[in-house]
Scaffold this motif. Structure first.
Motif, PDB file in Angstrom:
ATOM      1  N   HIS A 180       0.818  -1.222   0.000  1.00  0.00           N
ATOM      2  CA  HIS A 180       0.000   0.000   0.000  1.00  0.00           C
ATOM      3  C   HIS A 180       0.848   1.267   0.000  1.00  0.00           C
ATOM      4  N   GLN A 183       1.479   1.903  -3.578  1.00  0.00           N
ATOM      5  CA  GLN A 183       0.274   2.369  -4.261  1.00  0.00           C
ATOM      6  C   GLN A 183      -0.031   3.816  -3.888  1.00  0.00           C
ATOM      7  N   ALA A 184       0.103   4.130  -2.602  1.00  0.00           N
ATOM      8  CA  ALA A 184      -0.161   5.503  -2.172  1.00  0.00           C
ATOM      9  C   ALA A 184       0.815   6.464  -2.843  1.00  0.00           C
ATOM     10  N   GLN A 186       2.428   6.090  -5.586  1.00  0.00           N
ATOM     11  CA  GLN A 186       2.148   6.149  -7.018  1.00  0.00           C
ATOM     12  C   GLN A 186       0.950   7.061  -7.298  1.00  0.00           C
TER      13      GLN A 186
ATOM     14  N   PHE B  68      -4.988   0.338  -9.602  1.00  0.00           N
ATOM     15  CA  PHE B  68      -3.987  -0.591  -9.080  1.00  0.00           C
ATOM     16  C   PHE B  68      -4.083  -1.953  -9.754  1.00  0.00           C
ATOM     17  N   PRO B  93      -2.980   5.229 -12.163  1.00  0.00           N
ATOM     18  CA  PRO B  93      -3.231   5.838 -10.850  1.00  0.00           C
ATOM     19  C   PRO B  93      -2.891   7.321 -10.906  1.00  0.00           C
ATOM     20  N   ILE B  98      -7.685   9.433  -4.870  1.00  0.00           N
ATOM     21  CA  ILE B  98      -6.779   9.008  -3.796  1.00  0.00           C
ATOM     22  C   ILE B  98      -7.474   7.989  -2.899  1.00  0.00           C
ATOM     23  N   VAL B  99      -6.740   6.946  -2.587  1.00  0.00           N
ATOM     24  CA  VAL B  99      -7.292   5.867  -1.769  1.00  0.00           C
ATOM     25  C   VAL B  99      -6.867   6.033  -0.307  1.00  0.00           C
ATOM     26  N   PHE B 101      -6.603   3.509   2.697  1.00  0.00           N
ATOM     27  CA  PHE B 101      -6.641   2.051   2.763  1.00  0.00           C
ATOM     28  C   PHE B 101      -7.206   1.530   4.072  1.00  0.00           C
ATOM     29  N   GLY B 104      -4.581   1.618   6.559  1.00  0.00           N
ATOM     30  CA  GLY B 104      -3.809   2.853   6.602  1.00  0.00           C
ATOM     31  C   GLY B 104      -2.490   2.723   5.882  1.00  0.00           C
ATOM     32  N   ALA B 105      -2.086   3.772   5.217  1.00  0.00           N
ATOM     33  CA  ALA B 105      -0.814   3.717   4.492  1.00  0.00           C
ATOM     34  C   ALA B 105      -0.046   5.017   4.657  1.00  0.00           C
ATOM     35  N   PHE B 107       3.131   6.933   5.644  1.00  0.00           N
ATOM     36  CA  PHE B 107       4.514   6.460   5.702  1.00  0.00           C
ATOM     37  C   PHE B 107       5.006   6.590   7.146  1.00  0.00           C
ATOM     38  N   ARG B 167      -4.088  14.101   4.109  1.00  0.00           N
ATOM     39  CA  ARG B 167      -3.062  13.864   3.091  1.00  0.00           C
ATOM     40  C   ARG B 167      -3.710  13.664   1.723  1.00  0.00           C
TER      41      ARG B 167
END
Ligand SMILES: Nc1ncnc2c1ncn2[C@@H]1O[C@H](COP(=O)(O)OP(=O)(O)OP(=O)(O)O)[C@@H](O)[C@H]1O
Ligand SMILES: [Mg+2]
Lengths: 291, 283
Positions: A180, A183-184, A186, B68, B93, B98-99, B101, B104-105, B107, B167
């Motif tokens: 993920h 993907q984020a 990208q 994706f 993409p 915007i996804v 998830f 959560g993603a 960083f 974000r």
């Protein structure tokens, strides 16, 4: 600087550790001196009994032949003034550092390359996997033949010790980064290079730290053994061949206290370099400090 | 009746058309069909809730919109532009979709503010300095002032979710695609998050495609609720929620809300049961 000291002194972990070390040294001292205050006749019946059971009495270990900590300390103070002892430190440290730094410089990019490129993995990984099971020490004779100087040969073997561990950790770390994150990144408009720099690199950093710490430990094991096998690499002065050779020549020369001095010196060196790496590791991965 | 209804003239971005989309996963043995001739219209600025049993293919549909994964056939169109179709099965993409998830993603190695400014800086839309100013302002707006310098691992899971939504919004997307973002939260935090999401939504009109298991959540938040069949997934029933926005928690106790729940729970329960029985048969 006062605060850490105070919290150290009030921490039960510290005191437990301190008590255990002191108790260990006292027991060792008592054991080593047992020869003086225990009459050997005391043991005759015991030995006879064991002999009757089929044990040879020479097979029994006897702590009385080990040098006592107090005599080790005296021997240590004596060598502190000798250049040869410090020369041993310097040579081992130099070999460890050169092998380790080379392993980092080559292993990290190599591991990352294997992780990001299928082609590189197809070409590089099989060779890597075939060579990996060969223990670094098995390389000693071949590398003495191959490298022009013995110094380079020992550094090379040291390098191998850390290299495999670092590559495996980097590769595993890069592979286990959550899909993920890619993907984020990208979706938010990152280029391939951005993804490498801002996702793969930081995502692999914790594994690089772990791989380096483990690799550093192996490096010390390897350097000591390599120095013993190869005869230290310095023919002119017997004590100039690193800490491994220091131990070996003390053994050959019958100076048992110095053997222990050498062993403790390696323990200190290994511990200090691991601590340094741990500290550096915490510094470069600040987000893992929280939690 | 008010500006918060979707399709209002003010909003022309973020209309998504899903036309006859099929997705089969080629697995060893029998291919798994996850989405079956699914068609759905999502208006610009609408909150469209997707409710369906576990494993029915909701995430698969979201991945197709986000770009994706490729689709097998059909078409997805956004604002007249074809994202993917039979000729070009995988959408590109992009920051317009915007996804957020399921797990959560954010960083973990970047602090919250660095996470928030990631999109605009990557796209070169804002200079770092401006991005920081905008990021701070948006975080403050979402009740996140004071945690800018913290790492995501240092704040509560509810806060992390909000940081992630901020974000996403920093990219000025046409659509937000949320994949069960509140699944792991306790019900109390969840209710706070619902109101926070609506508040954010009222300030930044975007289309929201929101996947959930929870029917109450779906009806409370959505303009439209699509109840999906068990795998392969397709809308079984599309419900228009005729409760006016802006909404707050008092909606939960209204008669209309209860009626809507009753109207739909039957369909949801039926599909869940089918999914369960299918699971029993398989394993
Ligand atoms: N990459 C894949 N390869 C093969 N099958 C897959 C793949 N991804 C998903 N599936 C299958 O497709 C079906 C739908 O999966 P999907 O993740 O879209 O479900 P979901 O509705 O999001 O479920 P959940 O509510 O549990 O998140 C599942 O049966 C899953 O096993
Ligand atoms: Mg899912």
């Amino acid at each position: 600087m006062r605060k850490p000291l105070r919290s150290l002194l009030s921490s039960p972990v510290f005191w437990r550790g301190a008590v255990s070390i002191v108790a260990f040294v006292i027991l060792w001292e008592l054991g080593a001196r047992s020869k003086q205050w225990m009459a050997p006749e005391l043991f005759v019946p015991l030995k006879e009994m064991l002999g009757a059971m089929g044990f040879k009495k020479d097979y029994l270990p006897w702590i009385g032949v080990v040098p006592a900590p107090s005599t080790v300390l005296i021997a240590w103070i004596a060598v502190l003034g000798q250049g040869g002892y410090w020369q041993s430190w310097y040579m081992s440290l130099f070999r460890v550092m050169s092998g380790f730094v080379a392993a980092m410089l080559i292993g990290i990019p190599f591991g990352l390359l294997l992780a990001v490129s299928r082609t590189a993995q197809g070409i590089g990984f099989p060779v890597f996997e075939v060579l990996r099971p060969i223990p670094p020490l098995a390389w000693v004779p071949a590398s003495i033949i191959f490298w022009p100087t013995q110094e380079l040969a020992i550094s090379f073997v040291t390098f191998l010790g850390a290299f495999y561990t670092i590559v495996i950790n980097v590769l595993g770390g890069a592979r286990s980064i959550d899909l993920h994150y890619f993907q984020a990144a990208q979706s938010m408009g990152s280029s391939q290079w951005d993804i490498f720099r801002r996702v793969i690199l930081p995502g692999t950093l914790p594994s690089i730290v772990v791989g380096s710490a483990v690799g550093m430990g192996i490096t010390w094991e390897v350097v000591v053994a390599a120095e013993m096998i190869s005869g230290g690499g310095s023919q002119q002065s017997g004590a100039g061949g690193g800490l491994g050779f220091f131990i070996w020549s003390s053994y050959v020369g019958g100076s048992y206290e110095q053997i222990v001095v050498g062993m403790i010196s390696i323990g200190i060196a290994g511990f200090a370099s691991s601590e340094l790496l741990r500290w550096l590791g915490r510094y470069v991965t600040p987000w893992l400090r929280v939690r | 009746m008010d500006m918060h209804q979707p399709g209002a003239a003010a909003l022309t971005r973020g209309r998504i058309l899903i036309e006859d989309v099929v997705k089969t996963y080629p697995t060893e043995g029998a291919a798994v069909m996850a989405v079956d001739h699914c068609s759905l219209e999502i208006e610009a600025g609408e909150i469209c809730m997707i409710v369906g049993p576990s494993g029915c293919g909701k995430t698969t549909l979201l991945n197709a919109i986000a770009g994706f994964h490729a689709i097998t056939s059909g078409r997805i169109v956004m604002d007249g532009e074809t994202l993917c179709s039979a000729e070009k099965p995988k959408a590109e993409p992009g920051p317009d979709r915007i996804v957020v998830f399921q797990n959560g993603a954010l960083f973990p190695w970047k602090n919250n503010l660095e996470n928030v400014i990631f999109g605009p800086v990557m796209q070169g839309k804002l200079a770092r300095k401006q991005a920081i100013d905008k990021g701070r302002a948006m975080m403050a707006d979402a009740g996140l002032a004071g945690v800018e310098r913290n790492y995501p691992g240092e704040v509560s899971s509810g806060m992390r979710r909000r940081v992630e939504i901020v974000r996403a919004l920093m990219n000025d997307p046409k659509a937000l695609l949320l994949d069960e973002p509140y699944r792991a939260l306790d019900s109390l935090t969840k209710s706070v998050m619902h109101e926070a999401l609506l508040e954010i939504y009222y300030k930044n009109k975007v289309t929201i495609f929101f996947i959930t298991h929870d029917l109450e959540e779906a009806i409370f938040l959505g303009h439209k609720v699509a109840i999906m069949t068990t795998r392969p997934c397709r809308p079984k029933k599309v419900l228009t929620v005729d409760i006016a926005h802006p909404r707050d928690y008092s909606v939960l106790t209204t008669k209309r809300f209860r009626e809507l729940i009753e109207e739909t729970s039957e369909a949801v329960h039926e599909e869940a049961l089918k999914a369960f029985q299918a699971g029993e048969r398989e394993g």
